[in-house]
Design a protein around this motif. Sequence first.
Motif, PDB file in Angstrom:
ATOM      1  N   ALA A  25      10.779  -2.888   6.276  1.00 24.91           N
ATOM      2  CA  ALA A  25      11.448  -2.565   5.021  1.00 24.91           C
ATOM      3  C   ALA A  25      10.472  -2.675   3.852  1.00 24.91           C
ATOM      4  CB  ALA A  25      12.638  -3.503   4.803  1.00 24.91           C
ATOM      5  N   TRP A  26       9.627  -3.683   3.859  1.00 25.71           N
ATOM      6  CA  TRP A  26       8.657  -3.843   2.779  1.00 25.71           C
ATOM      7  C   TRP A  26       7.616  -2.734   2.815  1.00 25.71           C
ATOM      8  CZ3 TRP A  26       3.376  -4.736   2.431  1.00 25.71           C
ATOM      9  CH2 TRP A  26       2.917  -5.031   1.158  1.00 25.71           C
ATOM     10  N   LEU A  27       7.118  -2.401   3.995  1.00 27.75           N
ATOM     11  CA  LEU A  27       6.077  -1.379   4.110  1.00 27.75           C
ATOM     12  C   LEU A  27       6.575   0.013   3.759  1.00 27.75           C
ATOM     13  CD1 LEU A  27       4.236  -2.544   7.342  1.00 27.75           C
ATOM     14  CD2 LEU A  27       3.365  -2.602   5.004  1.00 27.75           C
ATOM     15  N   THR A  28       7.845   0.282   3.967  1.00 28.55           N
ATOM     16  CA  THR A  28       8.368   1.614   3.656  1.00 28.55           C
ATOM     17  C   THR A  28       9.012   1.681   2.274  1.00 28.55           C
ATOM     18  OG1 THR A  28      10.460   1.113   4.752  1.00 28.55           O
ATOM     19  CG2 THR A  28       8.763   2.217   6.076  1.00 28.55           C
ATOM     20  N   SER A  29       9.064   0.566   1.589  1.00 25.27           N
ATOM     21  CA  SER A  29       9.659   0.597   0.248  1.00 25.27           C
ATOM     22  C   SER A  29       8.657   1.145  -0.750  1.00 25.27           C
ATOM     23  CB  SER A  29      10.093  -0.811  -0.174  1.00 25.27           C
ATOM     24  OG  SER A  29       8.962  -1.592  -0.499  1.00 25.27           O
ATOM     25  N   ASP A  30       9.168   1.619  -1.892  1.00 24.76           N
ATOM     26  CA  ASP A  30       8.305   2.151  -2.942  1.00 24.76           C
ATOM     27  C   ASP A  30       7.368   1.101  -3.510  1.00 24.76           C
ATOM     28  OD1 ASP A  30       9.384   4.621  -2.667  1.00 24.76           O
ATOM     29  OD2 ASP A  30      10.712   4.467  -4.398  1.00 24.76           O
ATOM     30  N   THR A  31       7.750  -0.166  -3.463  1.00 24.80           N
ATOM     31  CA  THR A  31       6.919  -1.197  -4.071  1.00 24.80           C
ATOM     32  C   THR A  31       5.723  -1.562  -3.212  1.00 24.80           C
ATOM     33  OG1 THR A  31       8.285  -2.925  -3.080  1.00 24.80           O
ATOM     34  CG2 THR A  31       8.848  -2.209  -5.324  1.00 24.80           C
ATOM     35  N   ALA A  32       5.724  -1.178  -1.949  1.00 15.93           N
ATOM     36  CA  ALA A  32       4.597  -1.524  -1.076  1.00 15.93           C
ATOM     37  C   ALA A  32       3.320  -0.841  -1.518  1.00 15.93           C
ATOM     38  CB  ALA A  32       4.913  -1.152   0.369  1.00 15.93           C
ATOM     39  N   THR A  33       3.391   0.404  -1.960  1.00 15.98           N
ATOM     40  CA  THR A  33       2.188   1.137  -2.345  1.00 15.98           C
ATOM     41  C   THR A  33       2.316   1.758  -3.725  1.00 15.98           C
ATOM     42  OG1 THR A  33       3.027   3.124  -1.281  1.00 15.98           O
ATOM     43  CG2 THR A  33       1.602   1.716   0.039  1.00 15.98           C
ATOM     44  N   ASP A  34       3.329   1.408  -4.477  1.00 21.66           N
ATOM     45  CA  ASP A  34       3.563   2.058  -5.754  1.00 21.66           C
ATOM     46  C   ASP A  34       2.791   1.413  -6.901  1.00 21.66           C
ATOM     47  OD1 ASP A  34       4.882   4.388  -5.700  1.00 21.66           O
ATOM     48  OD2 ASP A  34       6.803   3.612  -6.365  1.00 21.66           O
ATOM     49  N   ARG A  35       1.499   1.598  -6.865  1.00 19.73           N
ATOM     50  CA  ARG A  35       0.697   1.180  -7.999  1.00 19.73           C
ATOM     51  C   ARG A  35       0.759   2.296  -9.028  1.00 19.73           C
ATOM     52  NH1 ARG A  35      -1.436  -0.359  -3.351  1.00 19.73           N
ATOM     53  NH2 ARG A  35      -2.666   1.504  -3.036  1.00 19.73           N
ATOM     54  N   ALA A  36       0.577   1.964 -10.282  1.00 21.90           N
ATOM     55  CA  ALA A  36       0.697   2.958 -11.349  1.00 21.90           C
ATOM     56  C   ALA A  36      -0.679   3.467 -11.767  1.00 21.90           C
ATOM     57  CB  ALA A  36       1.413   2.346 -12.537  1.00 21.90           C
ATOM     58  N   TYR A  37      -0.750   4.770 -12.018  1.00 22.48           N
ATOM     59  CA  TYR A  37      -1.979   5.423 -12.447  1.00 22.48           C
ATOM     60  C   TYR A  37      -1.640   6.335 -13.617  1.00 22.48           C
ATOM     61  CZ  TYR A  37      -3.241   3.901  -7.768  1.00 22.48           C
ATOM     62  OH  TYR A  37      -3.447   3.146  -6.651  1.00 22.48           O
ATOM     63  N   ALA A  38      -2.621   6.592 -14.467  1.00 24.90           N
ATOM     64  CA  ALA A  38      -2.412   7.445 -15.635  1.00 24.90           C
ATOM     65  C   ALA A  38      -2.147   8.885 -15.197  1.00 24.90           C
ATOM     66  CB  ALA A  38      -3.629   7.388 -16.551  1.00 24.90           C
ATOM     67  N   ALA A  39      -1.206   9.515 -15.855  1.00 23.26           N
ATOM     68  CA  ALA A  39      -0.916  10.930 -15.619  1.00 23.26           C
ATOM     69  C   ALA A  39      -1.223  11.683 -16.901  1.00 23.26           C
ATOM     70  CB  ALA A  39       0.533  11.125 -15.204  1.00 23.26           C
ATOM     71  N   LEU A  40      -2.234  12.526 -16.860  1.00 23.31           N
ATOM     72  CA  LEU A  40      -2.620  13.351 -18.004  1.00 23.31           C
ATOM     73  C   LEU A  40      -2.902  12.514 -19.246  1.00 23.31           C
ATOM     74  CD1 LEU A  40       0.058  16.094 -17.382  1.00 23.31           C
ATOM     75  CD2 LEU A  40      -2.372  16.268 -16.895  1.00 23.31           C
ATOM     76  N   GLY A  41      -3.536  11.384 -19.049  1.00 21.48           N
ATOM     77  CA  GLY A  41      -3.911  10.534 -20.172  1.00 21.48           C
ATOM     78  C   GLY A  41      -2.765   9.742 -20.763  1.00 21.48           C
TER      79      GLY A  41
END
Length: 188
Positions: A25-41
Motif C-alpha cells: 500500500a505504501w509503495l503504490t501510494s502517491d506519497t511513496a514517490t511523489d516528490r515535487a518538482y518545478a513546472a515551467l518555473g
Amino acid sequence: MKRRCFPLVFLLASLATIVALVAQAWLTSDTATDRAYAALGGEPISAGQLQDTLDDVLPVYLLILHSALSRGDETATYNTLSSVTHGAALEAAFAARTGTLAMTGLPRGNGKIHEIDLLSAEVIRQGDVLSVLAVWQVIGLVSQTEHIHVRGGTFGAALRLAPVEGAWKITDFTLSEPGENLVKLSAN
C-alpha cells in the motif's frame, strides 16, 4: 475456561502478510514517490498533481516548444527548447525545427501562435514519470504585406515528462507522421 493457543507459524505468517500488505500500500501510494518538482518555473508539483493538471500544463509546454521552433536564431531556439525538454527530446525537437513539427504553416519570425488545443492525452504514470500519448492542434496567424493568414496543423506524439534537475521536462518525444495512428501506451 480453555485457552486457545495459536501456533507460532500461524502468528508469523499473519504478521508477514500484514507487513507485506502495508508495504504494498505504501509503495503504490502517491506519497511513496511523489516528490515535487518545478513546472515551467512555477511552484513545485508532484507527479500526481502534474497528472491531474496535465490538460492545462501540457499545452503550455507545447506552446513553448512550437514557439521555439518558429524562431529564426538557432541559439535562441535551442535555449528555449531546453527550458521544456531535455536529453534525447531536446535533440529531437531541435532537429525537427525544419521538419514536420515546425510545419505549422508559420514562417520563422513571421508568424505568431494564437492557440494550442490539446485534443487528447492518454497518461500512464510510473513513479515520477508520466508517459503521455497526446494529440494537439496548433493555430497561428501569419502576417504578410497587407493581409493576415490563419494557419495550423494537428500533431500527435508519444512523450515522457520526468524530473530533470528539479524541474519537469519532456525527456522523450516521438512525433507521429501526419495521418499516422498513434500506438497505444503500455506500462512497460
